[in-house]
Design a protein around this motif. Structure first.
Motif, PDB file in Angstrom:
ATOM      1  N   ASN A 186     -11.918   6.922  -8.822  1.00  0.00           N
ATOM      2  CA  ASN A 186     -12.539   7.150  -7.521  1.00  0.00           C
ATOM      3  C   ASN A 186     -12.217   5.990  -6.581  1.00  0.00           C
ATOM      4  OD1 ASN A 186     -13.733   9.461  -8.574  1.00  0.00           O
ATOM      5  ND2 ASN A 186     -15.582   8.353  -9.211  1.00  0.00           N
ATOM      6  N   ASP A 187     -12.224   6.281  -5.306  1.00  0.00           N
ATOM      7  CA  ASP A 187     -12.052   5.218  -4.321  1.00  0.00           C
ATOM      8  C   ASP A 187     -13.312   4.356  -4.285  1.00  0.00           C
ATOM      9  OD1 ASP A 187      -9.541   6.150  -3.622  1.00  0.00           O
ATOM     10  OD2 ASP A 187     -10.343   7.517  -2.100  1.00  0.00           O
ATOM     11  N   GLU A 192     -16.372  -3.140  -1.783  1.00  0.00           N
ATOM     12  CA  GLU A 192     -16.399  -3.281  -3.240  1.00  0.00           C
ATOM     13  C   GLU A 192     -14.977  -3.431  -3.782  1.00  0.00           C
ATOM     14  OE1 GLU A 192     -18.418   0.023  -4.908  1.00  0.00           O
ATOM     15  OE2 GLU A 192     -20.413  -0.634  -4.264  1.00  0.00           O
ATOM     16  N   ASP A 193     -14.883  -4.029  -4.960  1.00  0.00           N
ATOM     17  CA  ASP A 193     -13.574  -4.186  -5.599  1.00  0.00           C
ATOM     18  C   ASP A 193     -13.057  -2.826  -6.059  1.00  0.00           C
ATOM     19  OD1 ASP A 193     -13.428  -7.016  -5.395  1.00  0.00           O
ATOM     20  OD2 ASP A 193     -14.861  -7.178  -7.050  1.00  0.00           O
ATOM     21  N   PRO A 194     -11.749  -2.589  -5.939  1.00  0.00           N
ATOM     22  CA  PRO A 194     -11.192  -1.290  -6.346  1.00  0.00           C
ATOM     23  C   PRO A 194     -11.200  -1.133  -7.866  1.00  0.00           C
ATOM     24  CG  PRO A 194      -9.435  -2.796  -5.746  1.00  0.00           C
ATOM     25  CD  PRO A 194     -10.716  -3.492  -5.397  1.00  0.00           C
ATOM     26  N   TYR A 195     -11.207   0.126  -8.291  1.00  0.00           N
ATOM     27  CA  TYR A 195     -11.143   0.417  -9.720  1.00  0.00           C
ATOM     28  C   TYR A 195      -9.685   0.448 -10.171  1.00  0.00           C
ATOM     29  CZ  TYR A 195     -16.023   1.864  -9.333  1.00  0.00           C
ATOM     30  OH  TYR A 195     -17.374   1.890  -9.115  1.00  0.00           O
ATOM     31  N   SER A 196      -9.470  -0.015 -11.391  1.00  0.00           N
ATOM     32  CA  SER A 196      -8.144   0.055 -12.008  1.00  0.00           C
ATOM     33  C   SER A 196      -8.184   1.071 -13.145  1.00  0.00           C
ATOM     34  CB  SER A 196      -7.721  -1.309 -12.561  1.00  0.00           C
ATOM     35  OG  SER A 196      -7.559  -2.250 -11.521  1.00  0.00           O
ATOM     36  N   LEU A 197      -7.131   1.875 -13.244  1.00  0.00           N
ATOM     37  CA  LEU A 197      -7.032   2.848 -14.336  1.00  0.00           C
ATOM     38  C   LEU A 197      -6.447   2.137 -15.550  1.00  0.00           C
ATOM     39  CD1 LEU A 197      -7.488   5.945 -14.808  1.00  0.00           C
ATOM     40  CD2 LEU A 197      -5.018   6.192 -14.512  1.00  0.00           C
ATOM     41  N   VAL A 198      -7.261   1.945 -16.564  1.00  0.00           N
ATOM     42  CA  VAL A 198      -6.863   1.200 -17.756  1.00  0.00           C
ATOM     43  C   VAL A 198      -6.580   2.188 -18.885  1.00  0.00           C
ATOM     44  CG1 VAL A 198      -7.549  -0.535 -19.443  1.00  0.00           C
ATOM     45  CG2 VAL A 198      -8.252  -0.767 -17.051  1.00  0.00           C
ATOM     46  N   GLY A 199      -5.352   2.203 -19.350  1.00  0.00           N
ATOM     47  CA  GLY A 199      -4.965   3.118 -20.416  1.00  0.00           C
ATOM     48  C   GLY A 199      -3.932   4.115 -19.929  1.00  0.00           C
ATOM     49  N   THR A 200      -3.584   5.060 -20.799  1.00  0.00           N
ATOM     50  CA  THR A 200      -2.603   6.086 -20.451  1.00  0.00           C
ATOM     51  C   THR A 200      -3.215   7.055 -19.451  1.00  0.00           C
ATOM     52  OG1 THR A 200      -1.638   5.936 -22.665  1.00  0.00           O
ATOM     53  CG2 THR A 200      -1.100   7.882 -21.376  1.00  0.00           C
ATOM     54  N   PRO A 220      -8.219   7.354 -20.292  1.00  0.00           N
ATOM     55  CA  PRO A 220      -8.251   5.990 -19.748  1.00  0.00           C
ATOM     56  C   PRO A 220      -9.641   5.662 -19.212  1.00  0.00           C
ATOM     57  CG  PRO A 220      -7.235   7.476 -18.181  1.00  0.00           C
ATOM     58  CD  PRO A 220      -7.499   8.285 -19.418  1.00  0.00           C
ATOM     59  N   GLN A 221      -9.795   4.452 -18.745  1.00  0.00           N
ATOM     60  CA  GLN A 221     -11.057   4.010 -18.157  1.00  0.00           C
ATOM     61  C   GLN A 221     -10.814   3.547 -16.728  1.00  0.00           C
ATOM     62  OE1 GLN A 221     -11.844   1.071 -21.419  1.00  0.00           O
ATOM     63  NE2 GLN A 221     -13.888   1.969 -21.377  1.00  0.00           N
ATOM     64  N   CYS A 222     -11.819   3.713 -15.904  1.00  0.00           N
ATOM     65  CA  CYS A 222     -11.776   3.183 -14.543  1.00  0.00           C
ATOM     66  C   CYS A 222     -12.744   2.010 -14.479  1.00  0.00           C
ATOM     67  CB  CYS A 222     -12.155   4.258 -13.529  1.00  0.00           C
ATOM     68  SG  CYS A 222     -10.897   5.536 -13.318  1.00  0.00           S
ATOM     69  N   LYS A 223     -12.208   0.831 -14.317  1.00  0.00           N
ATOM     70  CA  LYS A 223     -13.048  -0.363 -14.320  1.00  0.00           C
ATOM     71  C   LYS A 223     -12.488  -1.389 -13.341  1.00  0.00           C
ATOM     72  CE  LYS A 223     -12.735  -2.678 -18.202  1.00  0.00           C
ATOM     73  NZ  LYS A 223     -12.649  -3.009 -19.641  1.00  0.00           N
ATOM     74  N   GLY A 242       0.207 -12.697  -5.074  1.00  0.00           N
ATOM     75  CA  GLY A 242      -1.229 -12.462  -4.921  1.00  0.00           C
ATOM     76  C   GLY A 242      -1.656 -12.242  -3.485  1.00  0.00           C
ATOM     77  N   PRO A 243      -2.838 -12.716  -3.057  1.00  0.00           N
ATOM     78  CA  PRO A 243      -3.685 -13.655  -3.816  1.00  0.00           C
ATOM     79  C   PRO A 243      -4.625 -12.989  -4.816  1.00  0.00           C
ATOM     80  CG  PRO A 243      -4.643 -13.284  -1.671  1.00  0.00           C
ATOM     81  CD  PRO A 243      -3.374 -12.487  -1.691  1.00  0.00           C
ATOM     82  N   LEU A 244      -4.800 -11.625  -4.749  1.00  0.00           N
ATOM     83  CA  LEU A 244      -5.698 -10.944  -5.676  1.00  0.00           C
ATOM     84  C   LEU A 244      -4.881 -10.286  -6.778  1.00  0.00           C
ATOM     85  CD1 LEU A 244      -8.149  -9.263  -3.122  1.00  0.00           C
ATOM     86  CD2 LEU A 244      -8.425 -11.441  -4.339  1.00  0.00           C
ATOM     87  N   TYR A 245      -5.421 -10.352  -7.996  1.00  0.00           N
ATOM     88  CA  TYR A 245      -4.706  -9.791  -9.140  1.00  0.00           C
ATOM     89  C   TYR A 245      -5.651  -8.876  -9.922  1.00  0.00           C
ATOM     90  CZ  TYR A 245      -1.502 -13.592  -8.049  1.00  0.00           C
ATOM     91  OH  TYR A 245      -0.640 -14.443  -7.400  1.00  0.00           O
ATOM     92  N   SER A 246      -5.233  -7.624 -10.098  1.00  0.00           N
ATOM     93  CA  SER A 246      -6.013  -6.673 -10.888  1.00  0.00           C
ATOM     94  C   SER A 246      -5.160  -6.184 -12.052  1.00  0.00           C
ATOM     95  CB  SER A 246      -6.490  -5.503 -10.019  1.00  0.00           C
ATOM     96  OG  SER A 246      -5.393  -4.826  -9.443  1.00  0.00           O
ATOM     97  N   TYR A 247      -5.700  -5.211 -12.781  1.00  0.00           N
ATOM     98  CA  TYR A 247      -5.065  -4.748 -14.020  1.00  0.00           C
ATOM     99  C   TYR A 247      -3.610  -4.324 -13.795  1.00  0.00           C
ATOM    100  CZ  TYR A 247      -4.119  -1.808 -18.089  1.00  0.00           C
ATOM    101  OH  TYR A 247      -3.563  -1.248 -19.210  1.00  0.00           O
ATOM    102  N   GLY A 248      -2.718  -4.860 -14.638  1.00  0.00           N
ATOM    103  CA  GLY A 248      -1.314  -4.489 -14.593  1.00  0.00           C
ATOM    104  C   GLY A 248      -0.459  -5.330 -13.676  1.00  0.00           C
ATOM    105  N   HIS A 249      -1.061  -6.163 -12.845  1.00  0.00           N
ATOM    106  CA  HIS A 249      -0.262  -7.020 -11.968  1.00  0.00           C
ATOM    107  C   HIS A 249       0.426  -8.106 -12.793  1.00  0.00           C
ATOM    108  CE1 HIS A 249      -2.672  -5.981  -8.062  1.00  0.00           C
ATOM    109  NE2 HIS A 249      -2.005  -4.966  -8.564  1.00  0.00           N
ATOM    110  N   SER A 250       1.669  -8.407 -12.437  1.00  0.00           N
ATOM    111  CA  SER A 250       2.445  -9.410 -13.172  1.00  0.00           C
ATOM    112  C   SER A 250       2.881 -10.532 -12.245  1.00  0.00           C
ATOM    113  CB  SER A 250       3.683  -8.774 -13.819  1.00  0.00           C
ATOM    114  OG  SER A 250       3.311  -7.829 -14.808  1.00  0.00           O
TER     115      SER A 250
END
Length: 469
Positions: A186-187, A192-200, A220-223, A242-250
């Motif tokens: 969901n948006d 608020e901080d955005p959700y990241s889709l974690v998993g397949t 997957p999970q949205c967290k 960056g400056p912000l880093y969420s799931y999957g960023h390298s």
């Protein structure tokens, strides 16, 4: 010469007469036992209850149910003087059932259609039998027929996919074998901080060991995932500023001149808000130290963060890869000042597929190539009006095989419903036109009307050619 006369005593003649009579009676009492049982025929009713048969008796057979007479073959056998029944050719043949028919999405296994034979059924992968998996050709209605109907194969269903917090999945008309669902988050609300889709992101309906429908894996999970801004002393970022880093960023690093790297140069933000591998360090280059040698498509054995001058390691190439001279493994030595002797990279031989996967009513939207190597992946979508059954992402495994299987595109249930509605409307309009043209009074030609005045009036309003006199 005189005549000699011989006369038997009266008692001897009588004895001979008695012996002849007794021998005749004994001969008359010799009888055949009932003939052996035949699988395909039985004695007629008049002979079926007899326990013995005099010499010369001829018996008649009738074909058993499920068998029919072979034209030209005798149905009789005779008790011979040797008390044996005359031999005869097989005179009844098994009746035949008609072929049970084809099984959609399955296979009919039948080797014979004669009375007593069996037909078995099996379904293709992803389908299961509904009905009898085996039928037999039996006696029925004075003939033979199958003792059951052909079953059908239904696609194995899955339970509705699991829901996830803060996310949703693409819904389908039904959830059956090879149906794929894709999850999205969901948006986030403003501020608020955005959700990241974690998993397949996608899971698909597949089969377990018992051939029941199950989902290919957990959803997957949205967290909310946030990793700290990584900094490396005596080094700098090359990518991922960056400056912000969420799931999957390298983030990729390199060391400043005069320093060598210990650790991996690329790190990725993980779901537990940490970087993996751990961020590297940059150490000052000295005469007696080396960092781990860098090698493409291979590995360092043993792998350490740093080595002393004079230490040696083995560089081994991955499968299907080799060094320029064809060797799969070489040894290199630390010469100090972060320098290694004869470090080379591995070159890999591609394992190609012949062509892209073929998807009827669909296409490859990402990853398409003229040839594919093991590990290459493609993403597939269906054309408008069709629903994807299977995974939208497949990986090439070599030898023309993809994992999971290449999906299929089926006409959407909504499109089928629309086509049916349009067909019904067209049929109705055609029927209405025929009625108005030929059956209603307004559509009659003048010669179909009663009075002369009616015919004259209609002749002026229609295209009919008629005599109105």
């Amino acid at each position: 010469m005189g005549t000699v006369s011989v006369s038997c005593p009266a008692g001897l003649g009588l004895l001979l007469l008695v012996m002849v009579v007794l021998l005749g009676e004994a001969r008359a009492e010799e009888r055949c036992m009932p003939p052996e049982r035949l699988q395909y025929a039985e004695l007629t009713e008049s002979f079926s209850t007899m326990q013995s048969f005099p010499v010369g008796t001829t018996v008649t057979y009738v074909c058993r149910p499920g068998y029919m007479r072979i034209p030209g073959k005798s149905l009789n056998r005779t008790c011979g003087e040797d008390l044996r029944w005359s031999q005869t050719e097989e005179f009844c043949a098994a009746r035949r059932c008609t072929h049970p028919g084809e099984l959609e999405n399955g296979i009919v296994h039948v080797t014979d259609l004669t009375f007593g034979s069996e037909a078995t059924f099996s379904c293709h992968t992803g389908f299961r039998i509904r009905g009898n998996s085996e039928i037999t050709c039996v006696v029925k209605n004075k003939g033979v027929d199958w003792d059951g109907v052909v079953p059908f194969c239904e696609r194995v269903p899955c339970e509705p996919p699991p829901t996830i917090a803060n996310g949703y999945y693409t819904e389908a008309a039904e959830y059956v074998y090879q149906t794929t669902v894709t999850y999205k988050c969901n948006d986030a609300l403003k501020g608020e901080d955005p959700y990241s889709l974690v998993g397949t992101p996608s899971i698909f309906c597949t089969l377990d060991e018992d051939l029941n429908g199950v989902w290919s894996g957990p959803p997957p999970q949205c967290k909310v995932v946030k990793c700290e801004n990584p900094k490396v002393q005596n080094g700098k970022k090359v990518t991922g500023f960056g400056p912000l880093y969420s799931y999957g960023h390298s983030v990729a690093f390199e060391c400043d001149p005069g320093y060598f790297m210990i650790g991996q140069d690329v790190i990725t933000c993980q779901e537990n808000n940490t970087w993996y591998p751990p961020k590297p360090t940059c150490e000052e280059i000295t005469e007696d130290r080396c960092g781990a040698p860098k090698i493409s498509h291979g590995q360092v054995i043993p792998l350490q963060s740093e080595y002393r001058s004079g230490e040696s390691v083995r560089l081994r190439c991955n499968p299907h890869c080799a060094f320029p001279d064809g060797a799969e493994e070489i040894t290199v030595t630390c010469q100090g000042q972060n320098t290694w002797s004869s470090v080379q990279n591995c070159a890999c031989k591609p394992v190609h597929s012949d062509s892209s996967p073929v998807i009827s009513h669909g296409r490859v939207i990402y990853g398409q190539k003229p040839e594919y190597s093991v590990g290459d992946s493609v993403t597939i979508e269906c054309y408008a009006g069709y629903t994807l059954h299977g995974s939208d992402r497949i990986v090439y495994m070599g030898e023309g095989k993809w994992s999971p299987e290449v999906p299929t595109c089926h006409l959407s249930a909504y499109v089928i419903a629309i086509i049916c509605v349009i067909t019904v409307v067209l049929v109705f309009l055609a029927a209405f036109w025929v009625y108005k043209k030929f059956f209603s009074q307004g559509g009659l030609c003048p010669d179909q009307l009663n009075s002369k005045e009616q015919r004259q009036e209609r002749a002026a309003k229609t295209d009919c050619v008629t005599d109105v006199t």
